[in-house]
Design an enzyme around this catalytic site. Structure first.
Site, mmCIF file in Angstrom:
data_model
loop_
_atom_site.group_PDB
_atom_site.id
_atom_site.type_symbol
_atom_site.label_atom_id
_atom_site.label_comp_id
_atom_site.label_asym_id
_atom_site.label_seq_id
_atom_site.Cartn_x
_atom_site.Cartn_y
_atom_site.Cartn_z
ATOM 1 N N SER A 163 -2.733 4.172 -3.669
ATOM 2 C CA SER A 163 -2.192 4.647 -4.935
ATOM 3 C C SER A 163 -2.026 6.158 -4.856
ATOM 4 O O SER A 163 -1.318 6.655 -3.984
ATOM 5 C CB SER A 163 -3.097 4.227 -6.095
ATOM 6 O OG SER A 163 -2.512 4.571 -7.345
ATOM 7 N N HIS A 190 1.108 1.703 -5.155
ATOM 8 C CA HIS A 190 1.517 1.861 -6.551
ATOM 9 C C HIS A 190 2.670 2.859 -6.603
ATOM 10 O O HIS A 190 2.473 4.059 -6.437
ATOM 11 C CB HIS A 190 0.357 2.393 -7.401
ATOM 12 C CG HIS A 190 -0.794 1.447 -7.513
ATOM 13 N ND1 HIS A 190 -2.058 1.847 -7.867
ATOM 14 C CD2 HIS A 190 -0.873 0.101 -7.318
ATOM 15 C CE1 HIS A 190 -2.870 0.801 -7.891
ATOM 16 N NE2 HIS A 190 -2.176 -0.271 -7.555
ATOM 17 N N ASP A 283 -8.235 -0.611 -8.836
ATOM 18 C CA ASP A 283 -7.439 -1.684 -8.247
ATOM 19 C C ASP A 283 -7.754 -1.811 -6.763
ATOM 20 O O ASP A 283 -7.825 -0.814 -6.037
ATOM 21 C CB ASP A 283 -5.947 -1.409 -8.440
ATOM 22 C CG ASP A 283 -5.080 -2.602 -8.060
ATOM 23 O OD1 ASP A 283 -5.557 -3.747 -8.207
ATOM 24 O OD2 ASP A 283 -3.938 -2.391 -7.620
#
Length: 342
Positions: A163, A190, A283
Site C-alpha cells: 500500500s 492499493h 489489510d
C-alpha cells in the site's frame, strides 16, 4: 478531519478550500504555497490529511512527501492537474508515502470532480480510522470459493501485498528477484484503477521485466508478474482463474490484500510465499496469518525500511509473519526459497 492544502497556485488552493468547505466533517487548518512550507507547517501543526500538489517551484510534491513521511508522518493525498500526464512523478510520490492521487477539481466547479475528490478524502478517513490500534485486528475476510486444481507447470505462487510506499518497495524487490519458469507472482497494490495500467508500465520500466495486469478470467502465468488492476478484489476461482469480485463491498481497502491472501491459503495446495509490504492500516495481516497457518512462508517488511509501518506492524503483532526482513533482504530470500526446478 483536519486538512491542509499545498499548492503554489492561489486559485487552485481556493478551489480546494471551497470543496472542503462544502462539507461539515472537514476543516482546513493551514495552506502552503511550496513544498518547503508544507514540511515546516506540518512539523508545527500536523493535520490528519494533506492535499499535496506535485509540480511546484523549488521542492516538488514528491520530495515534500518524502520529508514529511520521514519527519512528521501523516496521510497525504496527491491532488494535481492531469495526473495521467505525470505518471512517473505520481508513482514516485506513492513510493515516498502518498496514499492515493486525484485530479484537481476544475475551478469552474464540477460536481463530478468535486465528488471524486471528496470520495477519496472519505476513503482516507476510513483508512486512518482502521489504522488506529484501538480497532484491534482486522476482521477476517474469508471468501468461500471452491477448492481449485493447480496448474502443473507452476509449483510456487508468490503473493505480494503493498500500500503506502509500495511502488518503490516493489521495484526494489523485483530488481533483485524475478519469478522463475516454475513460479508465478501476483501483486495486490492499493491503487486507483485509473492508474493501474500505467502503474504496471511504470513498474516494468523500473525492473526491466514485463508486468501484466490481471484480466478477469485470466490464468496464473509461469515466470510472469501479474498485477491487480481494478478497485474490486482479485480472487482465484475453482478453475484456477483470476477473477474480480466486488464483495466485501464496505471493506476500505480496495483491492484487498486480505481477500487474495485468504484465497491462496485456502486453495493453493502447492508452495506459496506471502509478502506484506509497507502501508497504512491492517489489510493483509489476517490473510498473511491464514497463509502461515496453511504452512506457507510468510514475510513482512521491517519498520526501518517501511514508508508506513502499519500493515507490516499488524502482521508482526498477530504473529502472521514467519520472517520480518528489511526491504533489501526480501529479494534475497526469494532467490533462496523460490528456485527453478528441473
Amino acid at each position: 478531519m483536519k486538512l491542509a492544502i499545498v499548492n503554489d497556485v492561489l486559485l487552485i488552493t481556493e478551489a480546494l478550500r471551497r470543496v472542503v468547505a462544502n462539507t461539515q466533517e472537514h476543516e482546513v487548518i493551514w495552506t502552503a504555497s511550496s513544498g518547503e512550507q508544507a514540511v515546516q507547517f506540518c512539523a508545527e501543526n500536523r493535520p490528519d490529511l494533506i492535499l499535496m500538489d506535485l509540480i511546484m517551484p523549488g521542492m516538488d510534491g514528491v520530495e515534500a512527501t518524502r520529508q514529511i513521511m520521514q519527519q512528521t508522518p501523516c496521510a497525504i493525498l496527491i491532488v494535481t492537474a492531469s495526473p495521467e500526464d505525470n505518471t512517473s512523478m505520481v508513482f514516485r510520490a506513492l513510493g515516498a508515502g502518498a496514499l492515493d492521487v486525484a485530479a484537481t477539481p476544475v475551478l469552474s466547479g464540477s460536481a463530478a470532480s468535486d465528488a471524486t475528490l471528496l470520495a477519496k478524502i472519505k476513503t482516507v478517513g476510513r483508512l486512518i480510522a482502521a489504522d488506529l490500534p484501538a480497532n484491534g485486528a482486522a476482521a477476517k475476510v474469508s471468501p468461500s470459493y471452491s477448492a481449485a486444481p493447480t496448474q502443473q507447470e507452476i509449483d510456487t505462487l508468490v503473493a505480494i501485498g503493498a500500500s503506502t510506499g509500495g511502488p518503490i518497495a516493489l521495484a526494489k524487490i523485483l530488481r533483485t528477484w524475478k519469478p522463475p519458469a516454475n513460479a508465478a507472482a501476483v501483486i495486490v497494490q492499493h491503487i486507483d484503477q485509473a492508474f493501474s495500467s500505467s502503474f504496471a508500465s511504470w513498474l516494468a520500466s523500473q525492473i526491466d521485466f514485463p508486468v501484466d495486469v490481471i484480466e478477469d478470467g485470466g490464468q496464473l502465468q509461469p515466470g510472469r508478474i501479474l498485477l491487480a488492476k481494478t478497485n474490486d478484489h482479485v480472487i482465484l476461482d475453482d478453475n484456477q482463474r483470476l477473477r474480480y469480485r466486488a464483495t466485501p463491498v464496505n471493506y476500505p481497502y480496495r483491492p484487498s490484500i486480505d481477500v487474495f491472501f485468504h484465497c491462496v491459503a485456502q486453495h493453493w495446495k502447492k508452495k506459496a510465499v506471502g509478502i506484506l509490504l509497507t502501508g497504512m492500516g491492517r489489510d493483509g495481516a489476517a490473510g498473511l496469518l491464514a497463509m502461515r497457518m496453511a504452512g506457507k512462508l510468510t514475510i513482512a517488511q521491517d519498520q526501518k525500511t517501511s514508508a508506513v509501518y502499519g500493515m507490516p506492524r499488524a502482521a508482526a503483532e498477530t504473529g502472521a509473519a514467519e520472517v520480518i526482513l528489511p526491504l533489501e533482504k526480501i529479494g534475497t530470500i526469494l532467490n533462496t526459497k523460490v528456485k527453478k526446478t528441473a
